[in-house]
Design an enzyme around this catalytic site. Structure first.
Site, PDB file in Angstrom:
ATOM      1  N   CYS A 293       0.825  -1.222   0.000  1.00 23.45           N
ATOM      2  CA  CYS A 293       0.000   0.000   0.000  1.00 23.45           C
ATOM      3  C   CYS A 293       0.851   1.259   0.000  1.00 23.45           C
ATOM      4  CB  CYS A 293      -0.914  -0.011   1.214  1.00 23.45           C
ATOM      5  SG  CYS A 293       0.005  -0.210   2.747  1.00 23.45           S
TER       6      CYS A 293
ATOM      7  N   GLU B  75      -5.193   3.515  -8.094  1.00 23.56           N
ATOM      8  CA  GLU B  75      -4.274   2.556  -7.468  1.00 23.56           C
ATOM      9  C   GLU B  75      -4.250   1.281  -8.307  1.00 23.56           C
ATOM     10  OE1 GLU B  75      -5.428   0.584  -3.779  1.00 23.56           O
ATOM     11  OE2 GLU B  75      -3.395   0.850  -3.025  1.00 23.56           O
TER      12      GLU B  75
HETATM   13  P1  NAD Z   1      -9.937  -5.956  -0.506  1.00 26.33           P
HETATM   14  O1  NAD Z   1     -10.613  -4.752   0.052  1.00 26.33           O
HETATM   15  O2  NAD Z   1     -10.399  -6.493  -1.793  1.00 26.33           O
HETATM   16  O3  NAD Z   1     -10.053  -7.176   0.521  1.00 26.33           O
HETATM   17  C1  NAD Z   1      -9.580  -7.099   1.832  1.00 26.33           C
HETATM   18  C2  NAD Z   1     -10.385  -8.007   2.710  1.00 26.33           C
HETATM   19  O4  NAD Z   1     -11.723  -7.536   2.771  1.00 26.33           O
HETATM   20  C3  NAD Z   1     -10.452  -9.448   2.240  1.00 26.33           C
HETATM   21  O5  NAD Z   1     -10.327 -10.292   3.369  1.00 26.33           O
HETATM   22  C4  NAD Z   1     -11.846  -9.548   1.632  1.00 26.33           C
HETATM   23  O6  NAD Z   1     -12.387 -10.840   1.674  1.00 26.33           O
HETATM   24  C5  NAD Z   1     -12.613  -8.606   2.530  1.00 26.33           C
HETATM   25  N1  NAD Z   1     -13.830  -8.040   1.941  1.00 26.33           N
HETATM   26  C6  NAD Z   1     -14.067  -7.739   0.643  1.00 26.33           C
HETATM   27  N2  NAD Z   1     -15.320  -7.224   0.510  1.00 26.33           N
HETATM   28  C7  NAD Z   1     -15.875  -7.189   1.753  1.00 26.33           C
HETATM   29  C8  NAD Z   1     -17.131  -6.764   2.279  1.00 26.33           C
HETATM   30  N3  NAD Z   1     -18.070  -6.257   1.489  1.00 26.33           N
HETATM   31  N4  NAD Z   1     -17.342  -6.871   3.607  1.00 26.33           N
HETATM   32  C9  NAD Z   1     -16.379  -7.364   4.417  1.00 26.33           C
HETATM   33  N5  NAD Z   1     -15.186  -7.805   3.988  1.00 26.33           N
HETATM   34  C10 NAD Z   1     -14.919  -7.705   2.668  1.00 26.33           C
HETATM   35  O7  NAD Z   1      -8.392  -5.600  -0.520  1.00 26.33           O
HETATM   36  P2  NAD Z   1      -7.216  -6.496  -1.060  1.00 26.33           P
HETATM   37  O8  NAD Z   1      -7.328  -6.558  -2.551  1.00 26.33           O
HETATM   38  O9  NAD Z   1      -7.149  -7.762  -0.276  1.00 26.33           O
HETATM   39  O10 NAD Z   1      -5.931  -5.639  -0.659  1.00 26.33           O
HETATM   40  C11 NAD Z   1      -5.391  -4.642  -1.456  1.00 26.33           C
HETATM   41  C12 NAD Z   1      -5.811  -3.280  -0.927  1.00 26.33           C
HETATM   42  O11 NAD Z   1      -5.412  -3.140   0.429  1.00 26.33           O
HETATM   43  C13 NAD Z   1      -5.128  -2.147  -1.667  1.00 26.33           C
HETATM   44  O12 NAD Z   1      -6.064  -1.128  -1.896  1.00 26.33           O
HETATM   45  C14 NAD Z   1      -4.065  -1.666  -0.670  1.00 26.33           C
HETATM   46  O13 NAD Z   1      -3.666  -0.332  -0.818  1.00 26.33           O
HETATM   47  C15 NAD Z   1      -4.768  -1.890   0.623  1.00 26.33           C
HETATM   48  N6  NAD Z   1      -3.803  -1.977   1.725  1.00 26.33           N
HETATM   49  C16 NAD Z   1      -3.703  -0.930   2.589  1.00 26.33           C
HETATM   50  C17 NAD Z   1      -2.776  -0.974   3.623  1.00 26.33           C
HETATM   51  C18 NAD Z   1      -2.636   0.173   4.598  1.00 26.33           C
HETATM   52  O14 NAD Z   1      -1.932   0.008   5.583  1.00 26.33           O
HETATM   53  N7  NAD Z   1      -3.250   1.307   4.354  1.00 26.33           N
HETATM   54  C19 NAD Z   1      -1.964  -2.098   3.767  1.00 26.33           C
HETATM   55  C20 NAD Z   1      -2.089  -3.148   2.863  1.00 26.33           C
HETATM   56  C21 NAD Z   1      -3.020  -3.085   1.844  1.00 26.33           C
END
Ligand code: NAD
Length: 474
Positions: A279, A378
């Site tokens: 991220c 992103e």
């Molecule tokens: P994502 O939002 O697709 O999924 C993350 C989690 O949320 C997964 O476990 C998924 O199953 C769950 N999820 C998805 N939809 C949901 C819903 N409607 N209700 C509840 N849970 C739900 O993210 P990703 O693709 O796994 O990760 C990448 C993203 O994470 C990027 O945008 C990245 O920038 C961000 N990120 C941010 C940080 C930070 O510290 N700010 C760190 C790492 C990653």
């Protein structure tokens, strides 16, 4: 991979495939949990809030956290291998970064816990006011796939330090290390029911079941900004406390007076480490006009040296993209960069020497306009855009022209400019002449649509505990 509820591994009627993105092979079946499993986990977690877990002294809880850190390190090769197989990242990186930091998260909060204080005020001869710290209760943890164990432990360590119980959900693409962590917690002396784990997807699955569950008191989530919106909506009816770490499109600003070789060495990392799936990666690179040509030439040369390959080979710097779905998304952005008039300076395709696996070459794009989608959205893959800038004022405006506000990096040897620019950028985490240098006491989180709240040191305890103020009339 099974769920872990009330100290036991539990099956579900349905399962889904776990795929190694570097080989495209199915490497296991994952129990597919939903409302029913989350409900069982919440019941166990509520029960465990009282009793043995609550009775522990601060020292005993601190010792248990330390023991979890020790057990993670004892199993570090196994955990690094599982992380590499799940995510496609190089094994060496998983060992050095993900797993060692996971242990450090527990060591850090084990120590921090023992020095926590609360407030007390003497109001003349009228009253004494003091506050006591209580756990929030049952905490739901919804995790992303890019740094699975590192980010899960960043939540679980302070959650346990503050005396809460947890219902964790790893990302569907990366279920393995969380499953081992649940066992490690039990082995370290965490009572059954304190740490629970439910596997599943997001929408209409385990993720949304956690977000909306009436007996979950707080939700900590790391993932995409749009998912944060959905979780906030689902959590609103029961007014859960939320802590969100969301997406970013972080500027990396390079002034001509900086040490160019140092810039290149770090920028290769801040662009392409972990396949650019961090991220905090600085995916929007801005270079002062007078240094632009030199920077670009050296940056392209250094990027061409990076080995994309089998995550198990020690010299692989870039592994596989986490899944076919994400690989296709990143590839679409490469096509879009061309459609938007960009020049692919290097990369831009899957490597010719790798026939299977979701690999993409580290890609540098130039010539895009400031308003192009590739500069603004992103991508979360090994793609960076490079744009020249003319003045300090213009680059500050460009850097801030985004709904994200997670991180930024500034390169300059001018002390006054370093402070001036750093204080003008709207981001939660700003590095000057470095990147990803962390001290876990510092506030970590994003501004604007990159997050809600801060974690780290005392900030984590603000989220994971509630303060009760007690007033005694004299
Ligand atoms: P994502 O939002 O697709 O999924 C993350 C989690 O949320 C997964 O476990 C998924 O199953 C769950 N999820 C998805 N939809 C949901 C819903 N409607 N209700 C509840 N849970 C739900 O993210 P990703 O693709 O796994 O990760 C990448 C993203 O994470 C990027 O945008 C990245 O920038 C961000 N990120 C941010 C940080 C930070 O510290 N700010 C760190 C790492 C990653």
């Amino acid at each position: 991979m099974l769920h872990f509820i009330d100290g036991q591994y539990v099956e579900s009627a349905n399962t889904f495939d776990n795929i190694n993105p570097a080989t495209e092979q199915t490497i296991g079946q994952v129990a597919h949990g939903g409302k029913e499993e989350v409900d069982l986990a919440v019941k166990a977690a509520r029960k465990a809030l009282h009793g043995e877990w609550k009775a522990l002294t601060t020292r005993q809880r601190s010792d248990i956290l330390r023991k979890i850190g020790d057990l993670i390190l004892e199993r570090k090769e196994e955990l690094a291998m599982l992380e590499s197989m799940d995510t496609g990242k190089p094994y060496a990186l998983a060992l050095e970064m993900d797993i060692s930091r996971a242990a450090h998260n527990f060591y850090f909060f084990s120590d921090y816990l023992t020095s926590l204080g609360t407030e007390s005020y003497q109001q003349d001869h009228v009253a004494l006011h003091y506050s006591i710290r209580k756990p929030v209760g049952v905490v739901g943890m919804i995790n992303p796939w890019n740094l699975p164990l590192l980010l899960l432990t960043w939540k679980l360590a302070p959650c346990l330090a503050a005396g809460n119980t947890a219902v964790m959900k790893p990302a569907e693409w990366t279920p393995m290390t969380a499953t081992v962590l649940a066992q490690i917690c039990l082995d370290a002396g965490v009572p059954p029911g304190v740490v629970n784990l439910v596997h599943g997807f997001g929408t209409d699955s385990a993720g949304s079941a956690i977000a909306e569950h009436p007996h979950i008191d707080a939700v900590t989530f790391t993932g995409e900004t749009s998912t944060g919106t959905a979780i906030m909506k689902a959590a609103a009816p029961t007014l859960k406390k939320v802590s969100f770490e969301l997406g970013g499109k972080n500027p990396n600003i390079i002034f001509a007076d900086s040490d160019i070789d140092e810039v290149i060495e770090t920028t290769v990392n801040s662009s392409f480490i972990n396949q650019g799936e961090v991220c905090l990666c600085g995916s929007r690179i801005y270079v002062e006009e007078s240094a632009y040509d030199l920077f670009l030439q050296k940056f392209i040369a250094a990027t061409k040296q990076l080995k994309v390959g089998n995550p198990l080979e020690e010299d692989s710097f870039v592994g596989a993209i986490v899944s076919q779905e994400h690989y296709l998304k990143v590839m679409r952005y490469i096509d879009l960069a061309k459609e938007e008039g960009g020049t692919i300076e290097t990369g831009g395709k899957r490597p010719d020497h790798l026939e299977t696996g979701y690999f993409i070459e580290p890609t540098i794009v130039t010539g895009l306009s400031e308003t192009s989608r590739c500069v603004n959205e992103e991508i979360f893959g090994p793609i960076v855009t490079v744009l020249p800038f003319s003045t300090e004022e213009t680059v500050i405006a460009q850097a801030n022209d985004t709904h994200y506000g997670l991180g930024a990096t500034i390169w300059t040897n001018d002390l006054r400019r370093a402070h001036r620019v750093a204080q003008s950028i709207d981001a939660g985490i700003i590095w000057v002449n470095t990147w990803y240098l962390r001290d876990l006491r510092t506030p970590f989180g994003g501004m604007k649509q990159s997050g809600v709240g801060r974690e780290g040191g005392s900030h984590s305890f603000e989220f994971y505990s509630e303060l009760s103020n007690i007033t005694i009339k004299m």
